[in-house]
Write a protein that holds these residues in place. Structure first.
Motif, PDB file in Angstrom:
ATOM      1  N   ILE A   1     -29.694  -0.684  22.617  1.00 39.52           N
ATOM      2  CA  ILE A   1     -29.844  -1.789  21.667  1.00 39.52           C
ATOM      3  C   ILE A   1     -28.927  -1.589  20.475  1.00 39.52           C
ATOM      4  N   GLU A   2     -28.876  -0.383  19.943  1.00 41.95           N
ATOM      5  CA  GLU A   2     -28.011  -0.112  18.785  1.00 41.95           C
ATOM      6  C   GLU A   2     -26.538  -0.194  19.167  1.00 41.95           C
ATOM      7  N   ALA A   3     -26.192   0.195  20.389  1.00 44.03           N
ATOM      8  CA  ALA A   3     -24.798   0.077  20.836  1.00 44.03           C
ATOM      9  C   ALA A   3     -24.372  -1.383  20.894  1.00 44.03           C
ATOM     10  N   VAL A   4     -25.279  -2.227  21.346  1.00 41.90           N
ATOM     11  CA  VAL A   4     -24.983  -3.664  21.427  1.00 41.90           C
ATOM     12  C   VAL A   4     -24.859  -4.259  20.030  1.00 41.90           C
ATOM     13  N   LYS A   5     -25.716  -3.834  19.126  1.00 36.46           N
ATOM     14  CA  LYS A   5     -25.684  -4.352  17.755  1.00 36.46           C
ATOM     15  C   LYS A   5     -24.422  -3.922  17.009  1.00 36.46           C
ATOM     16  N   GLY A   6     -23.921  -2.723  17.321  1.00 33.26           N
ATOM     17  CA  GLY A   6     -22.683  -2.265  16.702  1.00 33.26           C
ATOM     18  C   GLY A   6     -22.855  -1.479  15.418  1.00 33.26           C
ATOM     19  N   ASP A   7     -24.076  -1.057  15.099  1.00 31.96           N
ATOM     20  CA  ASP A   7     -24.306  -0.258  13.887  1.00 31.96           C
ATOM     21  C   ASP A   7     -24.069   1.211  14.230  1.00 31.96           C
ATOM     22  N   ARG A   8     -22.937   1.749  13.769  1.00 30.80           N
ATOM     23  CA  ARG A   8     -22.544   3.112  14.135  1.00 30.80           C
ATOM     24  C   ARG A   8     -23.562   4.152  13.703  1.00 30.80           C
ATOM     25  N   ALA A   9     -24.077   4.042  12.490  1.00 32.93           N
ATOM     26  CA  ALA A   9     -25.029   5.033  11.986  1.00 32.93           C
ATOM     27  C   ALA A   9     -26.322   5.010  12.791  1.00 32.93           C
ATOM     28  N   ARG A  10     -26.821   3.828  13.088  1.00 32.92           N
ATOM     29  CA  ARG A  10     -28.051   3.710  13.879  1.00 32.92           C
ATOM     30  C   ARG A  10     -27.816   4.203  15.315  1.00 32.92           C
TER      31      ARG A  10
ATOM     32  N   GLU B   1     -29.855   7.166  17.158  1.00 31.74           N
ATOM     33  CA  GLU B   1     -30.528   6.978  18.447  1.00 31.74           C
ATOM     34  C   GLU B   1     -29.926   7.867  19.529  1.00 31.74           C
ATOM     35  N   ALA B   2     -28.621   8.092  19.481  1.00 35.35           N
ATOM     36  CA  ALA B   2     -27.981   8.981  20.458  1.00 35.35           C
ATOM     37  C   ALA B   2     -28.495  10.407  20.290  1.00 35.35           C
ATOM     38  N   ALA B   3     -28.726  10.829  19.050  1.00 36.32           N
ATOM     39  CA  ALA B   3     -29.306  12.155  18.814  1.00 36.32           C
ATOM     40  C   ALA B   3     -30.701  12.235  19.426  1.00 36.32           C
ATOM     41  N   ASP B   4     -31.485  11.166  19.270  1.00 30.89           N
ATOM     42  CA  ASP B   4     -32.818  11.123  19.892  1.00 30.89           C
ATOM     43  C   ASP B   4     -32.711  11.207  21.407  1.00 30.89           C
ATOM     44  N   VAL B   5     -31.731  10.500  21.982  1.00 35.43           N
ATOM     45  CA  VAL B   5     -31.529  10.523  23.433  1.00 35.43           C
ATOM     46  C   VAL B   5     -31.217  11.944  23.898  1.00 35.43           C
ATOM     47  N   LEU B   6     -30.302  12.625  23.208  1.00 32.36           N
ATOM     48  CA  LEU B   6     -29.946  13.985  23.604  1.00 32.36           C
ATOM     49  C   LEU B   6     -31.153  14.913  23.531  1.00 32.36           C
ATOM     50  N   TYR B   7     -31.922  14.811  22.446  1.00 34.34           N
ATOM     51  CA  TYR B   7     -33.126  15.630  22.308  1.00 34.34           C
ATOM     52  C   TYR B   7     -34.082  15.374  23.470  1.00 34.34           C
ATOM     53  N   HIS B   8     -34.405  14.114  23.711  1.00 41.24           N
ATOM     54  CA  HIS B   8     -35.371  13.790  24.755  1.00 41.24           C
ATOM     55  C   HIS B   8     -34.833  14.091  26.156  1.00 41.24           C
ATOM     56  N   MET B   9     -33.527  13.995  26.340  1.00 38.61           N
ATOM     57  CA  MET B   9     -32.948  14.370  27.626  1.00 38.61           C
ATOM     58  C   MET B   9     -33.124  15.867  27.866  1.00 38.61           C
ATOM     59  N   LEU B  10     -32.872  16.667  26.835  1.00 40.30           N
ATOM     60  CA  LEU B  10     -33.024  18.112  26.978  1.00 40.30           C
ATOM     61  C   LEU B  10     -34.484  18.494  27.223  1.00 40.30           C
ATOM     62  N   VAL B  11     -35.414  17.807  26.553  1.00 32.74           N
ATOM     63  CA  VAL B  11     -36.839  18.070  26.785  1.00 32.74           C
ATOM     64  C   VAL B  11     -37.197  17.708  28.228  1.00 32.74           C
ATOM     65  N   MET B  12     -36.778  16.531  28.665  1.00 28.40           N
ATOM     66  CA  MET B  12     -37.063  16.080  30.026  1.00 28.40           C
ATOM     67  C   MET B  12     -36.529  17.089  31.048  1.00 28.40           C
ATOM     68  N   CYS B  13     -35.299  17.511  30.869  1.00 26.43           N
ATOM     69  CA  CYS B  13     -34.710  18.467  31.808  1.00 26.43           C
ATOM     70  C   CYS B  13     -35.436  19.810  31.744  1.00 26.43           C
ATOM     71  N   ALA B  14     -35.745  20.285  30.547  1.00 25.46           N
ATOM     72  CA  ALA B  14     -36.453  21.562  30.405  1.00 25.46           C
ATOM     73  C   ALA B  14     -37.827  21.514  31.050  1.00 25.46           C
ATOM     74  N   ALA B  15     -38.451  20.345  31.025  1.00 27.31           N
ATOM     75  CA  ALA B  15     -39.763  20.197  31.657  1.00 27.31           C
ATOM     76  C   ALA B  15     -39.678  20.423  33.160  1.00 27.31           C
ATOM     77  N   ARG B  16     -38.497  20.292  33.728  1.00 29.77           N
ATOM     78  CA  ARG B  16     -38.259  20.555  35.152  1.00 29.77           C
ATOM     79  C   ARG B  16     -37.389  21.798  35.347  1.00 29.77           C
ATOM     80  N   ASP B  17     -37.340  22.644  34.297  1.00 29.96           N
ATOM     81  CA  ASP B  17     -36.601  23.912  34.341  1.00 29.96           C
ATOM     82  C   ASP B  17     -35.113  23.746  34.587  1.00 29.96           C
ATOM     83  N   VAL B  18     -34.550  22.683  34.052  1.00 27.77           N
ATOM     84  CA  VAL B  18     -33.102  22.480  34.044  1.00 27.77           C
ATOM     85  C   VAL B  18     -32.649  22.640  32.599  1.00 27.77           C
TER      86      VAL B  18
END
Length: 104
Positions: free
Chosen positions: A48-57, A61-78
């Motif tokens: 949504i933020e990529a479509v809106k074009g707000d770089r800071a937002r 959100e990309a930082a949140d994605v990276l965090y949650h991706m790492l948590v998701m992967c760690a939950a499966r021992d990746v």
């Protein structure tokens, strides 16, 4: 050590922590499926933020994605090292060739 590596180490350290003491531990406690759900929610917010074009937002959100991706992967021992190894394996290969080499 990069911020991403420090984050991955912190996430790994929270695996056995008390869910009342850490958001990451709380996610692990809820299971891999919940971790995946949170990753999906954050990915949609980043889109949504990529479509809106707000770089800071988008950066936020990309930082949140990276965090949650790492948590998701760690939950499966990746771990981040596993992800980096896969990226290194693909390095120097065109995306078209890499996709063609995947087994269906």
């Amino acid at each position: 050590m990069s911020a991403l590596h420090r984050l991955a180490e912190t996430i790994e350290a929270r695996k056995g922590a008390d869910p009342e003491s850490s958001w990451t531990a709380k996610l692990f406690h809820k299971g891999p499926e919940k971790c995946a759900e949170k990753f999906g929610e954050e990915a949609v917010e980043a889109i949504i933020e990529a479509v809106k074009g707000d770089r800071a937002r988008l950066a936020s959100e990309a930082a949140d994605v990276l965090y949650h991706m790492l948590v998701m992967c760690a939950a499966r021992d990746v771990g981040l090292a596993d992800i980096e190894a896969e990226l290194e394996r693909r390095e120097g290969t065109s995306g078209i060739a890499e996709k063609a080499a995947r087994t269906p």
